[in-house]
Design a protein around this motif. Structure first.
Motif, mmCIF file in Angstrom:
data_model
loop_
_atom_site.group_PDB
_atom_site.id
_atom_site.type_symbol
_atom_site.label_atom_id
_atom_site.label_comp_id
_atom_site.label_asym_id
_atom_site.label_seq_id
_atom_site.Cartn_x
_atom_site.Cartn_y
_atom_site.Cartn_z
ATOM 1 N N VAL B 122 0.842 -1.198 0.000
ATOM 2 C CA VAL B 122 0.000 0.000 0.000
ATOM 3 C C VAL B 122 0.875 1.245 0.000
ATOM 4 O O VAL B 122 0.661 2.179 -0.775
ATOM 5 C CB VAL B 122 -0.939 0.021 1.230
ATOM 6 N N ILE B 123 1.882 1.239 0.850
ATOM 7 C CA ILE B 123 2.789 2.388 0.946
ATOM 8 C C ILE B 123 3.486 2.641 -0.383
ATOM 9 O O ILE B 123 3.569 3.783 -0.847
ATOM 10 C CB ILE B 123 3.813 2.173 2.079
ATOM 11 N N ALA B 124 3.975 1.579 -1.017
ATOM 12 C CA ALA B 124 4.673 1.738 -2.301
ATOM 13 C C ALA B 124 3.741 2.355 -3.347
ATOM 14 O O ALA B 124 4.115 3.267 -4.085
ATOM 15 C CB ALA B 124 5.189 0.387 -2.788
ATOM 16 N N TYR B 125 2.545 1.853 -3.418
ATOM 17 C CA TYR B 125 1.562 2.373 -4.364
ATOM 18 C C TYR B 125 1.266 3.842 -4.083
ATOM 19 O O TYR B 125 1.269 4.672 -4.989
ATOM 20 C CB TYR B 125 0.278 1.541 -4.292
ATOM 21 N N GLU B 126 1.036 4.156 -2.803
ATOM 22 C CA GLU B 126 0.715 5.537 -2.424
ATOM 23 C C GLU B 126 1.857 6.482 -2.741
ATOM 24 O O GLU B 126 1.648 7.602 -3.215
ATOM 25 C CB GLU B 126 0.385 5.617 -0.929
ATOM 26 N N ILE B 127 3.079 6.024 -2.478
ATOM 27 C CA ILE B 127 4.272 6.838 -2.778
ATOM 28 C C ILE B 127 4.275 7.212 -4.251
ATOM 29 O O ILE B 127 4.464 8.378 -4.624
ATOM 30 C CB ILE B 127 5.561 6.061 -2.413
ATOM 31 N N ARG B 128 4.050 6.225 -5.096
ATOM 32 C CA ARG B 128 4.105 6.484 -6.539
ATOM 33 C C ARG B 128 2.987 7.424 -6.973
ATOM 34 O O ARG B 128 3.222 8.438 -7.645
ATOM 35 C CB ARG B 128 4.006 5.166 -7.323
ATOM 36 N N LYS B 149 10.692 11.249 -9.384
ATOM 37 C CA LYS B 149 12.074 10.770 -9.399
ATOM 38 C C LYS B 149 12.488 10.375 -7.978
ATOM 39 O O LYS B 149 13.126 9.333 -7.768
ATOM 40 C CB LYS B 149 12.966 11.891 -9.925
ATOM 41 N N ALA B 150 12.113 11.195 -7.016
ATOM 42 C CA ALA B 150 12.423 10.891 -5.613
ATOM 43 C C ALA B 150 11.724 9.602 -5.182
ATOM 44 O O ALA B 150 12.291 8.784 -4.452
ATOM 45 C CB ALA B 150 11.996 12.051 -4.718
ATOM 46 N N ALA B 151 10.488 9.431 -5.662
ATOM 47 C CA ALA B 151 9.762 8.203 -5.330
ATOM 48 C C ALA B 151 10.510 6.989 -5.852
ATOM 49 O O ALA B 151 10.574 5.942 -5.203
ATOM 50 C CB ALA B 151 8.349 8.250 -5.930
ATOM 51 N N GLY B 152 11.077 7.133 -7.047
ATOM 52 C CA GLY B 152 11.871 6.045 -7.612
ATOM 53 C C GLY B 152 13.041 5.687 -6.721
ATOM 54 O O GLY B 152 13.290 4.505 -6.441
ATOM 55 N N SER B 153 13.755 6.679 -6.254
ATOM 56 C CA SER B 153 14.891 6.421 -5.360
ATOM 57 C C SER B 153 14.431 5.751 -4.078
ATOM 58 O O SER B 153 15.071 4.824 -3.579
ATOM 59 C CB SER B 153 15.606 7.721 -4.999
ATOM 60 N N PHE B 154 13.295 6.244 -3.559
ATOM 61 C CA PHE B 154 12.801 5.681 -2.312
ATOM 62 C C PHE B 154 12.438 4.212 -2.479
ATOM 63 O O PHE B 154 12.789 3.361 -1.658
ATOM 64 C CB PHE B 154 11.584 6.476 -1.818
ATOM 65 N N LEU B 155 11.752 3.892 -3.569
ATOM 66 C CA LEU B 155 11.319 2.502 -3.755
ATOM 67 C C LEU B 155 12.501 1.573 -4.029
ATOM 68 O O LEU B 155 12.457 0.387 -3.709
ATOM 69 C CB LEU B 155 10.276 2.399 -4.868
ATOM 70 N N CYS B 177 7.734 -3.833 -9.979
ATOM 71 C CA CYS B 177 6.687 -3.383 -10.905
ATOM 72 C C CYS B 177 6.313 -1.916 -10.671
ATOM 73 O O CYS B 177 6.055 -1.178 -11.622
ATOM 74 C CB CYS B 177 5.454 -4.279 -10.798
ATOM 75 N N GLN B 178 6.301 -1.492 -9.415
ATOM 76 C CA GLN B 178 6.041 -0.073 -9.137
ATOM 77 C C GLN B 178 7.164 0.777 -9.714
ATOM 78 O O GLN B 178 6.932 1.852 -10.271
ATOM 79 C CB GLN B 178 5.917 0.183 -7.632
ATOM 80 N N LEU B 179 8.385 0.264 -9.597
ATOM 81 C CA LEU B 179 9.525 0.992 -10.163
ATOM 82 C C LEU B 179 9.417 1.066 -11.682
ATOM 83 O O LEU B 179 9.678 2.114 -12.277
ATOM 84 C CB LEU B 179 10.845 0.309 -9.768
ATOM 85 N N PHE B 180 9.020 -0.039 -12.308
ATOM 86 C CA PHE B 180 8.834 -0.020 -13.756
ATOM 87 C C PHE B 180 7.849 1.091 -14.153
ATOM 88 O O PHE B 180 8.096 1.848 -15.078
ATOM 89 C CB PHE B 180 8.280 -1.354 -14.258
ATOM 90 N N LYS B 181 6.746 1.155 -13.434
ATOM 91 C CA LYS B 181 5.735 2.154 -13.775
ATOM 92 C C LYS B 181 6.312 3.554 -13.664
ATOM 93 O O LYS B 181 6.019 4.432 -14.483
ATOM 94 C CB LYS B 181 4.497 1.993 -12.890
ATOM 95 N N ILE B 182 7.118 3.769 -12.647
ATOM 96 C CA ILE B 182 7.744 5.084 -12.474
ATOM 97 C C ILE B 182 8.726 5.370 -13.607
ATOM 98 O O ILE B 182 8.687 6.432 -14.225
ATOM 99 C CB ILE B 182 8.477 5.169 -11.116
ATOM 100 N N TYR B 183 9.600 4.420 -13.897
ATOM 101 C CA TYR B 183 10.619 4.642 -14.916
ATOM 102 C C TYR B 183 9.996 4.825 -16.298
ATOM 103 O O TYR B 183 10.461 5.662 -17.088
ATOM 104 C CB TYR B 183 11.619 3.495 -14.947
ATOM 105 N N PHE B 184 8.957 4.069 -16.586
ATOM 106 C CA PHE B 184 8.305 4.225 -17.879
ATOM 107 C C PHE B 184 7.649 5.596 -17.983
ATOM 108 O O PHE B 184 7.665 6.228 -19.031
ATOM 109 C CB PHE B 184 7.262 3.125 -18.114
ATOM 110 N N LYS B 185 7.084 6.036 -16.890
ATOM 111 C CA LYS B 185 6.417 7.329 -16.896
ATOM 112 C C LYS B 185 7.423 8.463 -17.076
ATOM 113 O O LYS B 185 7.157 9.440 -17.764
ATOM 114 C CB LYS B 185 5.647 7.534 -15.597
#
Lengths: 73, 413
Positions: B122-128, B149-155, B177-185
Motif C-alpha cells: 500500500v505504501i509503495a503504491y501511495e508513494i508512486r 524521481k524521488a519516489a523512484g529512489s525511495f522505492l 513493478c512499481q519501479l517499472f511504472k515510475i521509470y516508464f512514466k
C-alpha cells in the motif's frame, strides 16, 4: 490512459509524464485461474496463412495486370 | 469543509492512533492497510484530516504522550501529510508521506515475519501515485517536477530492504513493478536494468515463488523493453507469458499486452485472427495483417501512415515498418505462383521488369536499380532463395522452397 484537456502550454510538458500503456494494478490478493476461457486468447494466432492460394481478389487483379502488360509488350 | 468540534476532533485523532497501535501490536495487516491508504480518500481519513487541521497541535500531543511515542516517527509525518493533502497541497503532502514511509520501513526491518508486507505494498503504491500527483501540481505551477524521481529512489531503497533471505523477499517483485511504472512514466527506462538484473540473477530470488499478479506485470514490462531493444524472440516469450497468465477479466491489461505482442508476432510471421483485433479494439492492426496476407505494399504503407501517431507513441512504428520486407516476399511469391500457373517451365525465372510493373500497379514507382536492391536484400535475409542473372535482369529462383517461411523466427538482422 485517457489524456485530459489541459491548456496548450502545458500539453507538451505533460506528454513527458504519460505512459499510455500503464498496466492496471491488480488487487493485492487478486488471484485467478488460468481458465479455458483465458486460454482462448492465446489460441487466436495463425501461422499457416502463407499459402499458395491466388484466388482472392487482390491476386486476381494482380494476375490481370501482369497479363495485360505481357500483351502490351 | 465542515470542521468538527474540538472534542470530536480529539476523538478522531485518538481513535486513529488507537487503531494504528492495535494493528501493529496484534500484527493485523488488514486493519493497518486502510490507515495508510491516502488515495482511497476514505471518509474516515478525510474527516481525520479535517480534525487535524482544526487542532493544529495534534502532533505535539502525540510526541508528548508516552502512549503514542513509539509510533510518533511514523504517525507525526503522516498527520502532516493528511493536513497538506486535505488542503490540496500535494507538493508538501508527498515529502511528508515519504518521511512516514521511511519511518515505517525502519520498523518493518525489525519485524521478523512478513506480516506487514501488504501494508508495504500500500505504501509503495501511495508513494508512486502521490508523487505523480505532486509533480502534476508542480508542473502546473511552473515549478520543476521532481517528486516522482524521488519516489523512484525511495522505492529502490525499499527493494533493497526486501532483497534478503527471509519471507519478505516475495514482495520484491511488487516493488519492481512499481519501479517499472515510475521509470516508464519518466522515460528513464534504462534504470530498469539494475532491478531486472537483481530479480533474474540474485540467488535469493526464485521467480516461481512470486505472486502470479506480479509475474504477469513484470513480464509485460520486460516484454515491452525487449520490443524496444528489438529482441523479438525474448519479447514474444515474455509477452506471451503475460497474456497466458493474465486475469481473463482484465480486458484493459490484455489489450495492452496484445498491443505490443501483435507487432512482435507479425515480425516472426504469425498473424492475429480478426476476432482478436475486434474483441480488444486493436483494429489499427487490421490493414497491416491484410497487407501481409496479400503482399500489398501499398496497403501496408497507407496503414502505417494512417496510424502513424499511435504507432510512434507506443514505439512499435519501426517494428511495423520493417514488415515491408515480408510484404515484398509475399508479393513476389504471388507473382511466382501466377507465372507458374501460366507456364511452369519458366516460372523460376522472374524478370525484374515484371516486379516493377506489379509495383507500379500498386502506385509505387521504382526503377530497375531500386528493385534489384530490394531483391538483393531479400536474398541476403533469406526471404528469397535465388541469384541474379545480371545481364538478363532476371532473378533465378531456387526450384525448391524459393520463399522460405519465417516459422517463428525473426527476419535476419
Amino acid at each position: 490512459m485517457a489524456t485530459e484537456t489541459k491548456p496548450a502550454t502545458e500539453e507538451a510538458k505533460m506528454d513527458l509524464f504519460e505512459d499510455d500503456d500503464e498496466f492496471e494494478e491488480f488487487e493485492i490478493n487478486e488471484e485467478w485461474e488460468d481458465k479455458e476461457e483465458g486460454k482462448e486468447v492465446t489460441q487466436q494466432w495463425e501461422d499457416d496463412w502463407d499459402d499458395d492460394d491466388v484466388n482472392d481478389d487482390f491476386s486476381l487483379q494482380l494476375r490481370r495486370e501482369l497479363e495485360n502488360n505481357a500483351e502490351k509488350n | 469543509m465542515a470542521y468538527p468540534s474540538m472534542g470530536e476532533a480529539h476523538r478522531r485523532v485518538t481513535d486513529y492512533l488507537g487503531r494504528f497501535s492495535d494493528a501493529v501490536s496484534t500484527q493485523d495487516v488488514a486493519s493497518l492497510k486502510p490507515l495508510l491508504s491516502l488515495s482511497s480518500a476514505s471518509p474516515s481519513l478525510l474527516s481525520l484530516a479535517d480534525a487535524l487541521n482544526l487542532l493544529q497541535d495534534a502532533i505535539r500531543l502525540i510526541k508528548q504522550s508516552e502512549k503514542w511515542s513509539q509510533l510518533a516517527e511514523i504517525v507525526a509525518p503522516l498527520f502532516r501529510c493528511l493536513q497538506s493533502y486535505r488542503l490540496s497541497n500535494l507538493a508538501d503532502a508527498y515529502p511528508a508521506y515519504e518521511k512516514a514511509a521511511n519511518a515505517f520501513i525502519q520498523e518493518f526491518r525489525n519485524w521478523d515475519s512478513a506480516w506487514a508486507l501488504e501494508a508495504l505494498y500500500v505504501i509503495a503504491y501511495e508513494i508512486r501515485v502521490l508523487a505523480e500527483r505532486a509533480d502534476r501540481e508542480l508542473s502546473a505551477n511552473g515549478k520543476l517536477p521532481e517528486k516522482l524521481k524521488a519516489a523512484g529512489s525511495f522505492l529502490m531503497k525499499v527493494f533493497g530492504v526486501l532483497a534478503g533471505k527471509g519471507p519478505k523477499r516475495v514482495g520484491a517483485l511488487y516493488m519492481t513493478c512499481q519501479l517499472f511504472k515510475i521509470y516508464f512514466k519518466l522515460g528513464t527506462v534504462h534504470l530498469c536494468r539494475s532491478v531486472i538484473r537483481s530479480i533474474e540473477t540474485a540467488r535469493i530470488f526464485d521467480f516461481e515463488e512470486f505472486p502470479q499478479r506480479d509475474k504477469v506485470t513484470y513480464m509485460y514490462y520486460t516484454g515491452r523493453l525487449e520490443v524496444y531493444n528489438e529482441n523479438f524472440t525474448a519479447a514474444e516469450q515474455k509477452l506471451s507469458y503475460a497474456l497466458a497468465h493474465c486475469n481473463p477479466h482484465s480486458e484493459a491489461n490484455i489489450r495492452m499486452i496484445l498491443k505490443y505482442l501483435i507487432p512482435v508476432k507479425l515480425s516472426i510471421g504469425i498473424l492475429p485472427k480478426d476476432w482478436l483485433l475486434e474483441k480488444y479494439n486493436l483494429v489499427e492492426y487490421r490493414n497491416i495483417v491484410l497487407a501481409l496476407k496479400r503482399g500489398d505494399l501499398r496497403l501496408l504503407r497507407s496503414a502505417l501512415e494512417e496510424h502513424e501517431d499511435r504507432f510512434l507513441r507506443s514505439g512499435v512504428y519501426l517494428v511495423l515498418e520493417k514488415l515491408e520486407l515480408q510484404v515484398y516476399q509475399r508479393l513476389l511469391k504471388k507473382i511466382y505462383i501466377i507465372q507458374k500457373q501460366k507456364d511452369p517451365s519458366k516460372a523460376h525465372q522472374m524478370k525484374l521488369e515484371v516486379i516493377i510493373k506489379a509495383l507500379k500497379w500498386l502506385e509505387i514507382d521504382m526503377d530497375l536499380d531500386e528493385v534489384e536492391c530490394i531483391v538483393a536484400i531479400l536474398i541476403h535475409k533469406n526471404l528469397v532463395k535465388g541469384y541474379f542473372a545480371h545481364k538478363s535482369k532476371v532473378v533465378v529462383l531456387s526450384k525448391q522452397d524459393p520463399f522460405p517461411k519465417l516459422t517463428g523466427r525473426p527476419v535476419n538482422a
